[in-house]
Design an enzyme around this catalytic site. Structure first.
Site, PDB file in Angstrom:
ATOM      1  N   ASP A   1      62.175  30.595 -20.549  1.00  9.24           N
ATOM      2  CA  ASP A   1      61.151  31.101 -21.468  1.00  9.24           C
ATOM      3  C   ASP A   1      61.658  30.859 -22.891  1.00  9.24           C
ATOM      4  O   ASP A   1      62.825  31.146 -23.192  1.00  9.24           O
ATOM      5  CB  ASP A   1      60.933  32.608 -21.197  1.00  9.24           C
ATOM      6  CG  ASP A   1      59.638  33.123 -21.811  1.00  9.24           C
ATOM      7  OD1 ASP A   1      59.456  32.968 -23.035  1.00  9.24           O
ATOM      8  OD2 ASP A   1      58.815  33.677 -21.077  1.00  9.24           O
ATOM      9  N   ILE A   2      60.794  30.315 -23.753  1.00  8.77           N
ATOM     10  CA  ILE A   2      61.248  30.016 -25.125  1.00  8.77           C
ATOM     11  C   ILE A   2      61.182  31.235 -26.050  1.00  8.77           C
ATOM     12  O   ILE A   2      61.602  31.158 -27.197  1.00  8.77           O
ATOM     13  CB  ILE A   2      60.483  28.822 -25.754  1.00  8.77           C
ATOM     14  CG1 ILE A   2      58.973  29.033 -25.665  1.00  8.77           C
ATOM     15  CG2 ILE A   2      60.904  27.503 -25.116  1.00  8.77           C
ATOM     16  CD1 ILE A   2      58.171  28.011 -26.479  1.00  8.77           C
TER      17      ILE A   2
ATOM     18  N   GLN B   1      48.674  39.244 -19.396  1.00 12.47           N
ATOM     19  CA  GLN B   1      48.934  37.855 -18.982  1.00 12.47           C
ATOM     20  C   GLN B   1      48.412  36.976 -20.111  1.00 12.47           C
ATOM     21  O   GLN B   1      47.235  37.060 -20.486  1.00 12.47           O
ATOM     22  CB  GLN B   1      48.223  37.498 -17.663  1.00 12.47           C
ATOM     23  CG  GLN B   1      48.564  36.075 -17.215  1.00 12.47           C
ATOM     24  CD  GLN B   1      47.896  35.645 -15.906  1.00 12.47           C
ATOM     25  OE1 GLN B   1      47.143  36.418 -15.299  1.00 12.47           O
ATOM     26  NE2 GLN B   1      48.176  34.421 -15.488  1.00 12.47           N
TER      27      GLN B   1
ATOM     28  N   HIS C   1      52.884  32.517 -13.135  1.00 12.90           N
ATOM     29  CA  HIS C   1      54.326  32.365 -13.414  1.00 12.90           C
ATOM     30  C   HIS C   1      55.041  33.656 -13.051  1.00 12.90           C
ATOM     31  O   HIS C   1      54.561  34.747 -13.334  1.00 12.90           O
ATOM     32  CB  HIS C   1      54.598  31.973 -14.868  1.00 12.90           C
ATOM     33  CG  HIS C   1      53.893  32.831 -15.883  1.00 12.90           C
ATOM     34  ND1 HIS C   1      52.554  32.696 -16.178  1.00 12.90           N
ATOM     35  CD2 HIS C   1      54.338  33.842 -16.657  1.00 12.90           C
ATOM     36  CE1 HIS C   1      52.202  33.585 -17.085  1.00 12.90           C
ATOM     37  NE2 HIS C   1      53.270  34.302 -17.394  1.00 12.90           N
TER      38      HIS C   1
ATOM     39  N   HIS D   1      58.294  35.812 -13.815  1.00 15.63           N
ATOM     40  CA  HIS D   1      59.391  35.993 -14.780  1.00 15.63           C
ATOM     41  C   HIS D   1      60.642  36.458 -14.036  1.00 15.63           C
ATOM     42  O   HIS D   1      60.569  37.390 -13.215  1.00 15.63           O
ATOM     43  CB  HIS D   1      59.060  37.103 -15.780  1.00 15.63           C
ATOM     44  CG  HIS D   1      57.931  36.834 -16.714  1.00 15.63           C
ATOM     45  ND1 HIS D   1      58.120  36.351 -17.990  1.00 15.63           N
ATOM     46  CD2 HIS D   1      56.584  37.012 -16.589  1.00 15.63           C
ATOM     47  CE1 HIS D   1      56.944  36.256 -18.604  1.00 15.63           C
ATOM     48  NE2 HIS D   1      56.000  36.650 -17.773  1.00 15.63           N
TER      49      HIS D   1
HETATM   50  P1  AMP Z   1      52.770  36.303 -19.697  1.00 15.86           P
HETATM   51  O1  AMP Z   1      51.541  35.406 -19.555  1.00 15.86           O
HETATM   52  O2  AMP Z   1      52.517  37.474 -20.611  1.00 15.86           O
HETATM   53  O3  AMP Z   1      53.338  36.727 -18.383  1.00 15.86           O
HETATM   54  O4  AMP Z   1      53.893  35.483 -20.412  1.00 15.86           O
HETATM   55  C1  AMP Z   1      53.821  34.132 -20.760  1.00 15.86           C
HETATM   56  C2  AMP Z   1      55.220  33.714 -21.072  1.00 15.86           C
HETATM   57  O5  AMP Z   1      55.239  32.307 -21.243  1.00 15.86           O
HETATM   58  C3  AMP Z   1      55.786  34.331 -22.350  1.00 15.86           C
HETATM   59  O6  AMP Z   1      56.997  35.010 -22.041  1.00 15.86           O
HETATM   60  C4  AMP Z   1      56.023  33.129 -23.253  1.00 15.86           C
HETATM   61  O7  AMP Z   1      57.160  33.266 -24.060  1.00 15.86           O
HETATM   62  C5  AMP Z   1      56.166  32.001 -22.253  1.00 15.86           C
HETATM   63  N1  AMP Z   1      55.842  30.678 -22.774  1.00 15.86           N
HETATM   64  C6  AMP Z   1      54.708  30.289 -23.407  1.00 15.86           C
HETATM   65  N2  AMP Z   1      54.757  28.980 -23.714  1.00 15.86           N
HETATM   66  C7  AMP Z   1      55.957  28.526 -23.257  1.00 15.86           C
HETATM   67  C8  AMP Z   1      56.605  27.251 -23.276  1.00 15.86           C
HETATM   68  N3  AMP Z   1      56.035  26.174 -23.832  1.00 15.86           N
HETATM   69  N4  AMP Z   1      57.851  27.150 -22.729  1.00 15.86           N
HETATM   70  C9  AMP Z   1      58.439  28.231 -22.172  1.00 15.86           C
HETATM   71  N5  AMP Z   1      57.879  29.449 -22.133  1.00 15.86           N
HETATM   72  C10 AMP Z   1      56.651  29.611 -22.665  1.00 15.86           C
END
Ligand code: AMP
Ligand code: ZN
Length: 139
Positions: free
Chosen positions: A30-31, A93, A99, A101
């Site tokens: 995760d970035i 989300q 995804h 985590h």
């Molecule tokens: P969520 O949809 O709330 O479960 O989380 C989405 C996750 O995706 C967040 O923790 C972001 O930091 C991560 N994220 C979004 N874009 C990228 C990317 N290009 N590379 C890695 N992680 C990402």
């Protein structure tokens, strides 16, 4: 799926700090990590959430999660690793491609929140080095 950022990562159109892949799943850092080693595992085939994902992709993700938390344990020595997966805007989300985590916690760090942790951009060089450590610990 068109416009999906994680499909773009799967296709190689957007770079990622890759940890692991097989024919069904891709795992990368995760970035905006909540902690060092914060990793996402996604199906290569687009599905929005747990309601949609086919059973075989879900199985592949969970088998990969075991492989990867073993590597995280070896590489980072966390006190624990939380697995979290959000379904729907109502629980924050943000990326609408399934995804899982993997969130490690170090013993001196605060406990982890569940659906709202505020994204903070990580240090890309540090994330790259962590990805290298975890990827090289995968058996
Ligand atoms: P969520 O949809 O709330 O479960 O989380 C989405 C996750 O995706 C967040 O923790 C972001 O930091 C991560 N994220 C979004 N874009 C990228 C990317 N290009 N590379 C890695 N992680 C990402
Ligand atoms: Zn997608």
């Amino acid at each position: 799926m068109e416009g999906c950022i994680f499909c773009k990562i799967v296709q190689g159109d957007i770079p990622c700090f890759k940890i692991y892949e097989d024919d069904k799943v891709l795992a990368f850092e995760d970035i905006n990590p909540i902690a060092e080693g914060h990793t996402l595992i996604i199906p290569k085939r687009h599905a929005q959430d747990l309601w949609e994902i086919p059973a075989e992709d879900l199985t592949a993700i969970h088998l990969a999660s075991q492989k990867i938390i073993r590597a995280i344990k070896k590489a980072l020595k966390p006190t624990g690793v939380a697995l979290l997966q959000l379904n729907g805007r109502g629980v924050n989300q943000v990326v609408m491609h399934y995804h899982l985590h993997l969130m490690p916690r170090m013993s001196e760090s605060p406990q982890l929140p569940v659906t709202d942790w505020g994204l903070k951009e990580g240090d890309m060089e540090a994330i790259k080095e962590t990805a290298r450590k975890i990827a090289s610990a995968i058996e």
